[in-house]
Write an enzyme that holds these catalytic residues in place. Structure first.
Site, short mmCIF file in Angstrom:
data_model
loop_
_atom_site.label_atom_id
_atom_site.label_comp_id
_atom_site.label_asym_id
_atom_site.label_seq_id
_atom_site.Cartn_x
_atom_site.Cartn_y
_atom_site.Cartn_z
N HIS A 1 -15.06 15.82 -1.25
CA HIS A 1 -14.23 16.71 -0.43
C HIS A 1 -13.23 17.48 -1.27
CE1 HIS A 1 -10.64 13.96 -0.29
NE2 HIS A 1 -11.55 13.01 -0.35
N GLU B 1 -11.83 15.92 4.95
CA GLU B 1 -12.05 14.47 4.86
C GLU B 1 -10.77 13.69 5.06
OE1 GLU B 1 -12.41 10.48 2.99
OE2 GLU B 1 -11.05 12.15 2.49
N GLU B 2 -9.65 14.22 4.56
CA GLU B 2 -8.39 13.47 4.63
C GLU B 2 -7.88 13.28 6.06
OE1 GLU B 2 -7.23 11.78 2.43
OE2 GLU B 2 -7.68 12.61 0.46
N ASP C 1 -16.11 9.45 -4.20
CA ASP C 1 -14.70 9.43 -3.81
C ASP C 1 -13.97 8.41 -4.68
OD1 ASP C 1 -12.31 9.89 -2.32
OD2 ASP C 1 -13.52 10.29 -0.54
N HIS D 1 -3.43 7.75 -3.22
CA HIS D 1 -2.57 8.51 -2.30
C HIS D 1 -1.10 8.49 -2.73
CE1 HIS D 1 -5.28 9.00 1.49
NE2 HIS D 1 -5.90 9.28 0.37
#
Length: 384
Positions: free
Chosen positions: A72, A223-224, A244, A324
């Site tokens: 993504h 995607e997030e 990912d 993240h």
């Protein structure tokens, strides 16, 4: 065909270029244009959905039971929730990430009138003013605000700057590429995955390799926020591998080195046979790997399955420390992932039945242990 040699310099250059382009979910047009142009430079034709997800098909010996590789383009970010009376901005996150990692971040605010720079700060940011109170504030998006680097002492001045509710905030990545192979930056999830895919394509085009089926190279844009590959797959795709990040943290088995193969995430186990094949390719091609399970994690594959696509899915990851947040990865993992993708893309098709969306029991897959024992018992019974 064995794994191909990956151009590490090309991979690094692509990652550096991707990190310079802000792309929080909902603000991805620029990075879509960048990746589409690079795919076409490599010799593929990029097709875009209405909103900008990319599909580039590299033709193989046949179309049926095609394979897809997906990552993504979108990243975490924020939006303006309110214009505050003190001339600062209340924010809400784009994607799931902690305000703990927003504190102190430099950022760009995109408005209809242009862009502004600013900093995300705790509500109590000055030690000279608040003393120890700055250490006792709760953590959360209600306790941070964005200070805009423009004349914005009150709400009226924010209005004059034409800042509005809903404007997008992109967080600076602050990348650092170390000589020892470590890379530290925000948004390595999943710009590193995009660079991995581009490096695999570059190697396949450079070597002129053929594949047994078409390979769909997919780049999603939401995607997030859980959308991912929900609407980009076509019926001829039988299997899809998501690229990912894995989480290299205490209690996890992911690593910043080699390939981390996801066995399960919060949506459930990945496809038994596709995952087993990836493990076998790692062993056969001498690609270091480990397995992991992610309890608080989902990827493009989850959204595809939930949208009703009947495809086998698997997940291959690069281990990320502090996912993240202020993320760290290593080039060894990125190169290993690209190598595995080339080995998978050129490997023979093993489940021929997958060329059909619906078929009888003939050719259906088998799993070990219980089924095999039952069949042995049935075979030993006398015929009626």
């Amino acid at each position: 065909m064995p794994r191909l040699a990956i151009d590490a310099e090309y991979l690094t250059d692509q990652l550096k270029a991707l990190l310079t382009i802000p792309s929080p979910t909902g603000y991805t047009d620029t990075i879509v244009r960048h990746v589409a142009k690079e795919l076409e430079r490599l010799g593929l034709t990029a097709e875009l959905t209405r909103r900008g997800a990319i599909s580039a098909v590299r033709q193989g010996s046949r179309r049926a039971s095609a394979r897809a590789i997906v990552s993504h383009l979108d990243t975490l970010g924020a939006q303006v929730k309110q214009l505050k009376d003190n001339g600062r901005l209340e924010l809400v996150p784009i994607g799931m990430w902690s305000a703990r990692f927003a504190e102190g971040a430099r950022a760009t605010l995109f408005t209809e009138a242009g862009t502004y720079r600013g900093t995300i700060l705790p509500l109590k940011a000055s030690g000279h003013t608040y003393n120890m109170e700055i250490d006792t504030m709760p953590v959360g998006w209600d306790y941070v605000e964005m200070r805009v680097d423009a004349l914005s002492r009150n709400r009226e001045e924010l209005d004059k700057l034409k800042i509005e509710i809903g404007d997008t905030v992109a967080i600076d990545p602050q990348p650092e590429f170390m000589e020892n192979g470590f890379i530290v930056s925000r948004h390595l999830d999943n710009k590193a995955g995009v660079a991995v895919m581009l490096a695999a394509i570059e190697a396949m085009e450079r070597e002129g390799v053929s594949t047994p089926v078409d390979i769909h190279w997919l780049f999603t844009i939401a995607e997030e926020v859980g959308v991912g590959a929900a609407s980009i797959l076509t019926p001829d795709v039988a299997s899809m591998i998501a690229v990912d990040n894995g989480t290299s943290a205490p209690g996890q088995n992911s690593s910043e080195f080699g390939v981390t193969i996801g066995m399960s995430d919060q949506s459930g186990p990945f496809d038994f046979h596709l995952t087993k094949k990836l493990v076998r390719l790692c062993i056969d091609e001498d690609i270091s790997y480990q397995k992991d399970i992610f309890k608080f994690y989902r990827s493009d594959s989850a959204s595809a399955i939930e949208a009703g696509h009947d495809v086998r899915t698997a997940l291959i990851t690069f281990g990320v420390d502090a996912s993240h947040g202020y993320e760290r990865i290593h080039m060894h993992a990125l190169r290993s992932l690209s190598e595995l993708i080339t080995a998978y893309a050129t490997s023979p098709v093993e489940i021929e039945r997958d060329r059909n969306q619906h078929a009888g029991i003939k050719g259906f897959t088998r799993q070990p242990a219980i089924e095999a024992e039952q069949e042995l018992a049935e075979d030993s019974e006398p015929a009626e």
